[in-house]
Design a protein around this motif. Structure first.
Motif, PDB file in Angstrom:
ATOM      1  N   ILE A 291       0.855  -1.170   0.000  1.00 55.65           N
ATOM      2  CA  ILE A 291       0.000   0.000   0.000  1.00 55.65           C
ATOM      3  C   ILE A 291       0.903   1.234   0.000  1.00 55.65           C
ATOM      4  O   ILE A 291       1.888   1.275   0.745  1.00 55.65           O
ATOM      5  CB  ILE A 291      -0.969  -0.068   1.217  1.00 55.65           C
ATOM      6  CG1 ILE A 291      -2.179   0.792   1.022  1.00 55.65           C
ATOM      7  CG2 ILE A 291      -0.282   0.232   2.517  1.00 55.65           C
ATOM      8  CD1 ILE A 291      -3.339   0.376   1.909  1.00 55.65           C
TER       9      ILE A 291
ATOM     10  N   ILE B 200       3.921  -4.991   1.937  1.00 54.99           N
ATOM     11  CA  ILE B 200       3.418  -5.646   3.154  1.00 54.99           C
ATOM     12  C   ILE B 200       3.496  -7.171   3.001  1.00 54.99           C
ATOM     13  O   ILE B 200       4.006  -7.854   3.878  1.00 54.99           O
ATOM     14  CB  ILE B 200       1.976  -5.200   3.482  1.00 54.99           C
ATOM     15  CG1 ILE B 200       1.931  -3.677   3.711  1.00 54.99           C
ATOM     16  CG2 ILE B 200       1.448  -5.922   4.718  1.00 54.99           C
ATOM     17  CD1 ILE B 200       0.534  -3.087   3.782  1.00 54.99           C
TER      18      ILE B 200
ATOM     19  N   PRO C 127       0.651 -12.727  14.430  1.00 56.84           N
ATOM     20  CA  PRO C 127       0.490 -11.562  15.304  1.00 56.84           C
ATOM     21  C   PRO C 127      -0.136 -10.380  14.563  1.00 56.84           C
ATOM     22  O   PRO C 127      -0.163 -10.366  13.328  1.00 56.84           O
ATOM     23  CB  PRO C 127       1.919 -11.238  15.744  1.00 56.84           C
ATOM     24  CG  PRO C 127       2.819 -11.957  14.811  1.00 56.84           C
ATOM     25  CD  PRO C 127       2.058 -13.091  14.209  1.00 56.84           C
ATOM     26  N   ASN C 128      -0.619  -9.409  15.315  1.00 57.73           N
ATOM     27  CA  ASN C 128      -1.162  -8.191  14.710  1.00 57.73           C
ATOM     28  C   ASN C 128      -0.114  -7.538  13.844  1.00 57.73           C
ATOM     29  O   ASN C 128       1.057  -7.483  14.214  1.00 57.73           O
ATOM     30  CB  ASN C 128      -1.588  -7.208  15.802  1.00 57.73           C
ATOM     31  CG  ASN C 128      -2.916  -7.605  16.403  1.00 57.73           C
ATOM     32  OD1 ASN C 128      -3.765  -8.183  15.702  1.00 57.73           O
ATOM     33  ND2 ASN C 128      -3.102  -7.340  17.672  1.00 57.73           N
TER      34      ASN C 128
ATOM     35  N   SER D 208       0.932  -8.549  10.910  1.00 58.82           N
ATOM     36  CA  SER D 208       1.758  -9.460  10.097  1.00 58.82           C
ATOM     37  C   SER D 208       1.328  -9.496   8.633  1.00 58.82           C
ATOM     38  O   SER D 208       2.064  -9.995   7.787  1.00 58.82           O
ATOM     39  CB  SER D 208       1.761 -10.863  10.709  1.00 58.82           C
ATOM     40  OG  SER D 208       0.458 -11.346  10.886  1.00 58.82           O
ATOM     41  N   GLY D 209       0.117  -8.987   8.335  1.00 56.99           N
ATOM     42  CA  GLY D 209      -0.311  -8.909   6.936  1.00 56.99           C
ATOM     43  C   GLY D 209      -1.498  -9.797   6.588  1.00 56.99           C
ATOM     44  O   GLY D 209      -1.858  -9.935   5.418  1.00 56.99           O
ATOM     45  N   LYS D 210      -2.146 -10.350   7.612  1.00 60.35           N
ATOM     46  CA  LYS D 210      -3.262 -11.271   7.368  1.00 60.35           C
ATOM     47  C   LYS D 210      -4.423 -10.578   6.657  1.00 60.35           C
ATOM     48  O   LYS D 210      -4.938 -11.072   5.661  1.00 60.35           O
ATOM     49  CB  LYS D 210      -3.759 -11.873   8.699  1.00 60.35           C
ATOM     50  CG  LYS D 210      -2.689 -12.551   9.517  1.00 60.35           C
ATOM     51  CD  LYS D 210      -3.230 -13.184  10.789  1.00 60.35           C
ATOM     52  CE  LYS D 210      -3.885 -12.218  11.780  1.00 60.35           C
ATOM     53  NZ  LYS D 210      -2.932 -11.212  12.329  1.00 60.35           N
ATOM     54  N   SER D 211      -4.835  -9.424   7.184  1.00 64.96           N
ATOM     55  CA  SER D 211      -5.962  -8.710   6.565  1.00 64.96           C
ATOM     56  C   SER D 211      -5.588  -8.199   5.183  1.00 64.96           C
ATOM     57  O   SER D 211      -6.417  -8.188   4.271  1.00 64.96           O
ATOM     58  CB  SER D 211      -6.415  -7.544   7.441  1.00 64.96           C
ATOM     59  OG  SER D 211      -6.955  -8.044   8.646  1.00 64.96           O
ATOM     60  N   THR D 212      -4.331  -7.785   5.035  1.00 60.63           N
ATOM     61  CA  THR D 212      -3.863  -7.326   3.721  1.00 60.63           C
ATOM     62  C   THR D 212      -4.072  -8.426   2.689  1.00 60.63           C
ATOM     63  O   THR D 212      -4.553  -8.168   1.579  1.00 60.63           O
ATOM     64  CB  THR D 212      -2.367  -6.931   3.798  1.00 60.63           C
ATOM     65  OG1 THR D 212      -2.239  -5.891   4.757  1.00 60.63           O
ATOM     66  CG2 THR D 212      -1.846  -6.469   2.454  1.00 60.63           C
TER      67      THR D 212
ATOM     68  N   TYR E 156      -4.963  -1.463  -2.431  1.00 60.09           N
ATOM     69  CA  TYR E 156      -3.769  -2.307  -2.396  1.00 60.09           C
ATOM     70  C   TYR E 156      -3.201  -2.514  -3.785  1.00 60.09           C
ATOM     71  O   TYR E 156      -3.924  -2.620  -4.763  1.00 60.09           O
ATOM     72  CB  TYR E 156      -4.093  -3.649  -1.738  1.00 60.09           C
ATOM     73  CG  TYR E 156      -4.458  -3.477  -0.297  1.00 60.09           C
ATOM     74  CD1 TYR E 156      -3.499  -3.570   0.705  1.00 60.09           C
ATOM     75  CD2 TYR E 156      -5.769  -3.160   0.068  1.00 60.09           C
ATOM     76  CE1 TYR E 156      -3.833  -3.373   2.023  1.00 60.09           C
ATOM     77  CE2 TYR E 156      -6.111  -2.966   1.393  1.00 60.09           C
ATOM     78  CZ  TYR E 156      -5.138  -3.074   2.369  1.00 60.09           C
ATOM     79  OH  TYR E 156      -5.468  -2.867   3.675  1.00 60.09           O
TER      80      TYR E 156
HETATM   81  P1  ADP Z   1      -2.954  -8.114  10.392  1.00 62.09           P
HETATM   82  O1  ADP Z   1      -4.285  -8.300   9.770  1.00 62.09           O
HETATM   83  O2  ADP Z   1      -2.102  -9.338  10.378  1.00 62.09           O
HETATM   84  O3  ADP Z   1      -3.039  -7.547  11.772  1.00 62.09           O
HETATM   85  P2  ADP Z   1      -2.583  -6.025   8.424  1.00 62.09           P
HETATM   86  O4  ADP Z   1      -2.658  -6.688   7.105  1.00 62.09           O
HETATM   87  O5  ADP Z   1      -3.773  -5.281   8.881  1.00 62.09           O
HETATM   88  O6  ADP Z   1      -2.104  -7.078   9.525  1.00 62.09           O
HETATM   89  O7  ADP Z   1      -1.354  -5.009   8.407  1.00 62.09           O
HETATM   90  C1  ADP Z   1      -0.069  -5.393   7.948  1.00 62.09           C
HETATM   91  C2  ADP Z   1       0.833  -4.186   7.903  1.00 62.09           C
HETATM   92  O8  ADP Z   1       0.382  -3.282   6.917  1.00 62.09           O
HETATM   93  C3  ADP Z   1       0.905  -3.415   9.189  1.00 62.09           C
HETATM   94  O9  ADP Z   1       2.253  -3.053   9.424  1.00 62.09           O
HETATM   95  C4  ADP Z   1       0.054  -2.197   8.941  1.00 62.09           C
HETATM   96  O10 ADP Z   1       0.540  -1.084   9.651  1.00 62.09           O
HETATM   97  C5  ADP Z   1       0.195  -2.000   7.453  1.00 62.09           C
HETATM   98  N1  ADP Z   1      -1.018  -1.396   6.880  1.00 62.09           N
HETATM   99  C6  ADP Z   1      -2.249  -1.977   6.862  1.00 62.09           C
HETATM  100  N2  ADP Z   1      -3.155  -1.166   6.300  1.00 62.09           N
HETATM  101  C7  ADP Z   1      -2.481  -0.053   5.931  1.00 62.09           C
HETATM  102  C8  ADP Z   1      -2.856   1.175   5.307  1.00 62.09           C
HETATM  103  N3  ADP Z   1      -4.124   1.402   4.949  1.00 62.09           N
HETATM  104  N4  ADP Z   1      -1.892   2.089   5.093  1.00 62.09           N
HETATM  105  C9  ADP Z   1      -0.614   1.850   5.453  1.00 62.09           C
HETATM  106  N5  ADP Z   1      -0.206   0.722   6.053  1.00 62.09           N
HETATM  107  C10 ADP Z   1      -1.111  -0.210   6.292  1.00 62.09           C
END
Ligand code: ADP
Ligand code: MG
Length: 260
Positions: free
Chosen positions: A17, A22, A41-42, A44-48, A59
């Motif tokens: 992003i 990520i 862990p929080n 780590s990129g799961k939601s991404t 993205y």
């Molecule tokens: P998880 O779901 O495992 O907790 P995320 O996928 O939400 O992890 O986030 C992975 C990384 O991407 C984190 O370091 C987060 O700060 C970064 N990130 C997520 N969304 C954004 C965004 N909209 N802009 C910038 N960085 C992002």
């Protein structure tokens, strides 16, 4: 050895992003009827990963492929992915003002029906199907007339997602953090809902930070994501090991591997 095409395949996926990488090379294969858990862990990129697969416009895919029945979904519009039989539920479902649950669900179901069978469900048929699924999930009848996500509790939002899942009958569902914001009773209800509606041939990728969800939804495979990569995969025992030892031992192991 099987030569059939896997249902779902992520190959060397790099994504990010605003110029930040990520996901740094994710590989994952899911076959029909398999339940996979993605833990980590929080941050780590799961939601991404879930957002990239869903086609979220924020993205950027830098490298790699995501294949659904052998077709690259990264080249498809988000709604096309849903019509093909992919379902993605999100950590933070959005509020859509003025749209009732019933209307929202009817639109969602008919968009998939039209793609699969060439015609929508008649309104009466849809209502029958909705009532049947609501009864199955023990969702109150008044739920259908409420406005989508307006004033919904965390548990109600999740129930709405599970109801949507029950109606759409996707071949692969990706559920992100279905346990977030749920108390233990709501967690059990939602998990039981998933277990009630999931058919043997349907596949599931459940994304969760916590092991406790996996006490209810039993995965066949568990993967751990760290810093944008899947660093460990195993059977259900891996989730128990994480519950016991936390993520730190994997972090150390991973740091050694990368540092070497
Ligand atoms: P998880 O779901 O495992 O907790 P995320 O996928 O939400 O992890 O986030 C992975 C990384 O991407 C984190 O370091 C987060 O700060 C970064 N990130 C997520 N969304 C954004 C965004 N909209 N802009 C910038 N960085 C992002
Ligand atoms: Mg997340």
């Amino acid at each position: 050895m099987s030569t059939t095409t896997p249902l779902f395949q992520i190959e060397n996926l790099h994504a990010g992003i605003e110029g930040n990488e990520i996901l740094k090379g994710v590989d994952l294969t899911i076959n029909p009827g398999e339940i996979h858990a993605l833990m980590g862990p929080n941050g780590s990129g799961k939601s991404t990963l879930a957002y990239v697969v869903a086609g979220h416009p924020n993205y950027e895919v830098l490298e790699g492929r995501v294949l659904y029945k052998g077709e690259n979904v990264l080249e498809m519009a988000a709604d096309e992915r849903a019509r093909l039989g992919l379902f993605l539920a999100f950590q933070y479902p959005t509020v859509i003002p003025g749209v009732s649950m019933a209307n929202f669900l009817r639109l969602a179901v008919n968009s998939v029906r039209e793609a699969r069978e060439g015609k929508p469900l008649a309104p009466r048929e849809f209502r029958r199907l909705m009532r049947e699924k609501m009864a199955m999930l023990k969702v109150d009848e008044t739920f259908a007339t409420r406005y989508l996500n307006e004033g919904f509790s965390g548990g109600e939002k999740k129930r709405a997602e599970i109801l949507q899942l029950a109606l759409l009958e996707p071949e692969l569902a990706i559920l992100d953090e279905t346990d977030s914001g749920l108390d233990i009773d709501a967690l059990r209800t939602v998990s039981e809902g998933v277990n009630t509606i999931l058919k043997p041939e349907q596949s599931l990728l459940v994304i969760t930070h916590y092991q406790r969800l996996l006490n209810y939804i039993k995965p066949h495979f568990v993967h751990v994501m760290l810093e944008g990569r899947i660093v460990e995969s195993g059977g259900p025992e891996l989730a128990l090991e994480l519950e016991d030892k936390g993520y730190d031992w994997l972090k150390e192991q991973f740091a050694e591997k990368v540092g070497a």
